[in-house]
Design a protein around this motif. Structure first.
Motif, PDB file in Angstrom:
ATOM      1  N   SER A  89      -5.970  -0.020  11.441  1.00 44.29           N
ATOM      2  CA  SER A  89      -5.495   1.347  11.644  1.00 44.29           C
ATOM      3  C   SER A  89      -3.988   1.318  11.840  1.00 44.29           C
ATOM      4  CB  SER A  89      -6.130   1.945  12.895  1.00 44.29           C
ATOM      5  OG  SER A  89      -7.515   2.053  12.683  1.00 44.29           O
ATOM      6  N   SER A 137      -7.970  -3.034   6.272  1.00 43.19           N
ATOM      7  CA  SER A 137      -8.947  -2.995   7.376  1.00 43.19           C
ATOM      8  C   SER A 137      -8.293  -2.850   8.750  1.00 43.19           C
ATOM      9  CB  SER A 137      -9.817  -4.256   7.392  1.00 43.19           C
ATOM     10  OG  SER A 137     -10.357  -4.497   6.152  1.00 43.19           O
ATOM     11  N   VAL A 174       0.852  -1.200   0.000  1.00 44.79           N
ATOM     12  CA  VAL A 174       0.000   0.000   0.000  1.00 44.79           C
ATOM     13  C   VAL A 174       0.887   1.250   0.000  1.00 44.79           C
ATOM     14  CG1 VAL A 174      -1.815   1.253   1.213  1.00 44.79           C
ATOM     15  CG2 VAL A 174      -1.807  -1.256   1.262  1.00 44.79           C
ATOM     16  N   ASP A 190      -3.631  10.650   4.108  1.00 42.49           N
ATOM     17  CA  ASP A 190      -4.065   9.874   2.933  1.00 42.49           C
ATOM     18  C   ASP A 190      -3.560   8.432   3.020  1.00 42.49           C
ATOM     19  OD1 ASP A 190      -5.236  12.112   1.979  1.00 42.49           O
ATOM     20  OD2 ASP A 190      -3.731  12.551   0.435  1.00 42.49           O
ATOM     21  N   LYS A 220      -6.218   1.699   5.817  1.00 35.97           N
ATOM     22  CA  LYS A 220      -7.486   1.254   6.415  1.00 35.97           C
ATOM     23  C   LYS A 220      -8.363   0.602   5.335  1.00 35.97           C
ATOM     24  CE  LYS A 220     -10.450   1.292   9.822  1.00 35.97           C
ATOM     25  NZ  LYS A 220     -10.277   0.939  11.187  1.00 35.97           N
ATOM     26  N   ASN A 221      -8.431   1.247   4.171  1.00 31.26           N
ATOM     27  CA  ASN A 221      -9.267   0.706   3.093  1.00 31.26           C
ATOM     28  C   ASN A 221      -8.744  -0.634   2.583  1.00 31.26           C
ATOM     29  OD1 ASN A 221     -10.976   2.850   3.229  1.00 31.26           O
ATOM     30  ND2 ASN A 221     -10.010   3.985   1.547  1.00 31.26           N
ATOM     31  N   ALA A 222      -7.430  -0.715   2.438  1.00 28.01           N
ATOM     32  CA  ALA A 222      -6.873  -1.920   1.815  1.00 28.01           C
ATOM     33  C   ALA A 222      -6.751  -3.075   2.807  1.00 28.01           C
ATOM     34  CB  ALA A 222      -5.514  -1.604   1.209  1.00 28.01           C
ATOM     35  N   GLN A 258      -2.847   6.782   5.740  1.00 25.59           N
ATOM     36  CA  GLN A 258      -3.585   6.081   6.796  1.00 25.59           C
ATOM     37  C   GLN A 258      -4.931   5.583   6.278  1.00 25.59           C
ATOM     38  OE1 GLN A 258      -1.437   8.308  10.466  1.00 25.59           O
ATOM     39  NE2 GLN A 258      -3.617   8.626  10.311  1.00 25.59           N
ATOM     40  N   ILE A 259      -5.577   6.439   5.505  1.00 20.39           N
ATOM     41  CA  ILE A 259      -6.884   6.045   4.942  1.00 20.39           C
ATOM     42  C   ILE A 259      -6.707   4.879   3.965  1.00 20.39           C
ATOM     43  CG2 ILE A 259      -8.801   6.833   3.457  1.00 20.39           C
ATOM     44  CD1 ILE A 259      -8.321   9.671   4.744  1.00 20.39           C
ATOM     45  N   ALA A 260      -5.666   4.970   3.150  1.00 15.91           N
ATOM     46  CA  ALA A 260      -5.431   3.898   2.162  1.00 15.91           C
ATOM     47  C   ALA A 260      -5.151   2.569   2.865  1.00 15.91           C
ATOM     48  CB  ALA A 260      -4.253   4.270   1.255  1.00 15.91           C
TER      49      ALA A 260
END
Ligand code: DLL
Length: 435
Positions: free
Chosen positions: A406, A404, A346, A394, A400-402, A396-398
């Motif tokens: 934190s 699941s 990621v 950004d 989390k999305n990829a 961190q969000i990626a």
């Protein structure tokens, strides 16, 4: 190398016949020569003289790294010491070392197995192979070296380290194949670029045979882009044979197991049950014709799967998927399993971030905190605080999305993460009381 073409394309039934014959001999041999196996087979009620099919192997007990450690130094030898021509050892950083011993025959097989990587990459005896895995107890240097010789390549035993000299030799000797850990290949590429050298233009590399540590697909892409070559993944381990147990072909779609020398099983790491092809689990290896250090059902702790179906290259040896890492490296973040190489994958989708990172584990309010410390590329203006903060968010969000989970991201200045000449240390555990 030409004589390997036939075995690499042999009908699978033929490979299974070779495996069965080797298995029958191996189980009897270890039972008669190594007290550990006599004891463990007897305790499990496994009769080595009654093996009739490859499936019978599933009745044998497992061997673990701890068993091999307990047998240090010579307890797992199946031949007299005078027949052992070379010894390698695992680093032993987390305990007593494990020993891998080789007779002349074992060394020949090792060279032939690694040489397959040369063939897979389209190499011939006209190639110059630059070996910058470490030479010594670690199997990388000498394993690649024997492979280079077996393939008839001009083989340069650089060993690891002295990166500027590596670059000088790569430029002047016209090396077309490079063998080292992927992280060291990245360090060589970055250092060359820093020195104002474009490795794509000034090196003559066609492909690299890289392994000994997990690396993500995006890391691979970056490496291929920087060095202008193709990366083939190679797997091996001190306990069964160094590099060459499995190697990727030019399809880059899984690593072909040397099935004429190893039997692979995938098990559920918790229950020990065998899993079907296609399912992820722990790789268990049995040697088919190893003389000095045979193993029967060695639990590698490496997580992979056997890829179903045949490879587009036409070779018949089954493939294992690229390794995410070892069970011991797996992070369990609030119940979710994540490997460092998945975090890397990621991270590598962000072009401003370099390939250098560490993952720090700490503890706050009784909960584990995972922080990715990643270096920004040298051309990123480190004074742009708000841009850095946005990028961190950004990422961190990626994550989390990829994945699941934190993961805290902290971007740091170039050259603040330690470079490695061998295996990169990706995880630092700072939790108190936890090793
Ligand atoms: O790393 C042997 C080797 C040398 C393999 C050079 C490839 C190239 P050990 O030091 O005993 O031996 O470490 C073995 O490294 O169990 C895996 O966890 C990891 N490993 C090896 N190859 C790969 C790979 C050498 N291609 C341990 N991808 C193994 C991911 C790998 N992990």
């Amino acid at each position: 190398m030409g004589n390997q073409h036939e075995i690499l394309h042999a009908p699978h039934q033929e490979l299974e016949a070779i495996q069965l014959e080797g298995l029958k001999k191996t189980v009897v041999n270890v039972y008669e020569k190594i007290p550990f196996y006599k004891e463990s087979f007897d305790a499990a009620g496994f009769d080595p003289y009654a093996v009739e099919t490859l499936d019978d192997l599933k009745k044998a007990p497992f061997v673990t790294k701890q068993d091999l450690r307990d047998a240090y130094p010579y307890g797992m030898l199946a031949v007299p010491l005078k027949d052992v021509k070379e010894i390698h050892m695992s680093s032993g950083t987390t305990g007593v070392a494990t020993v891998g011993a080789y007779t002349d025959h074992d060394l020949k097989i090792w060279g032939d197995c690694f040489a397959r990587g040369v063939e897979y990459g389209g190499g011939t005896e006209d190639d110059v192979m630059h070996v910058c895995y470490g030479y010594g107890l670690f199997t990388g240097g000498l394993g690649a070296h024997y492979g280079g010789l077996a393939a008839g390549c001009t083989t340069i035993p650089m060993s690891a380290g002295n990166t500027e000299r590596q670059i000088r030799v790569l430029r002047t000797m016209g090396s077309s194949i490079i063998c080292c850990t992927p992280s060291y290949a990245m360090h060589i590429a970055d250092t060359a670029i820093e020195m104002g050298i474009d490795p794509k233009k000034e090196f003559n590399l066609k492909f690299g045979i890289h392994g000994a540590e997990p690396f993500s697909d995006n890391f691979r892409k970056d490496l291929e882009e920087k060095l202008g070559y193709k990366v083939l993944d190679v797997y091996g381990l001190t306990e069964t044979m160094g590099p060459g147990v499995a190697i990727e072909c030019a399809e880059q779609n899984g690593l072909h197991l040397a099935e004429d020398h190893f039997i692979a099983e995938i098990i559920d790491p918790v229950t020990g049950e065998n899993l079907p092809d296609g399912e992820w689990g722990e790789l268990v290896l049995t040697t088919v014709d190893r003389e000095a250090s045979p193993v029967v059902r060695y639990r590698t702790r490496d997580i992979t799967r056997i890829l179903p179906g045949q490879c587009a290259c036409g070779r018949t040896h089954k493939r294992i998927d690229r390794l995410h890492g070892r069970t011991d490296d797996m992070l369990i973040i609030r119940g979710v399993n994540v490997f460092p190489s998945q975090i890397e994958d990621v991270m590598k989708t962000f072009p401003d971030v370099s390939s250098w990172y560490v993952i720090e584990l700490t503890r706050k309010d009784n909960l584990d905190v995972v922080t990715l410390k990643a270096e920004l590329n040298p051309d990123f203006d480190f004074d742009q605080i708000s841009a850095i903060e946005k990028l961190q968010k950004d990422m961190q969000i990626a994550m989390k999305n990829a994945l699941s989970v934190s993961i805290k991201v902290k971007l740091v200045e170039p050259k603040t993460v330690a470079r490695s000449e061998g295996k990169a240390k990706r995880v630092i555990d700072l939790r108190e009381g936890i090793k």
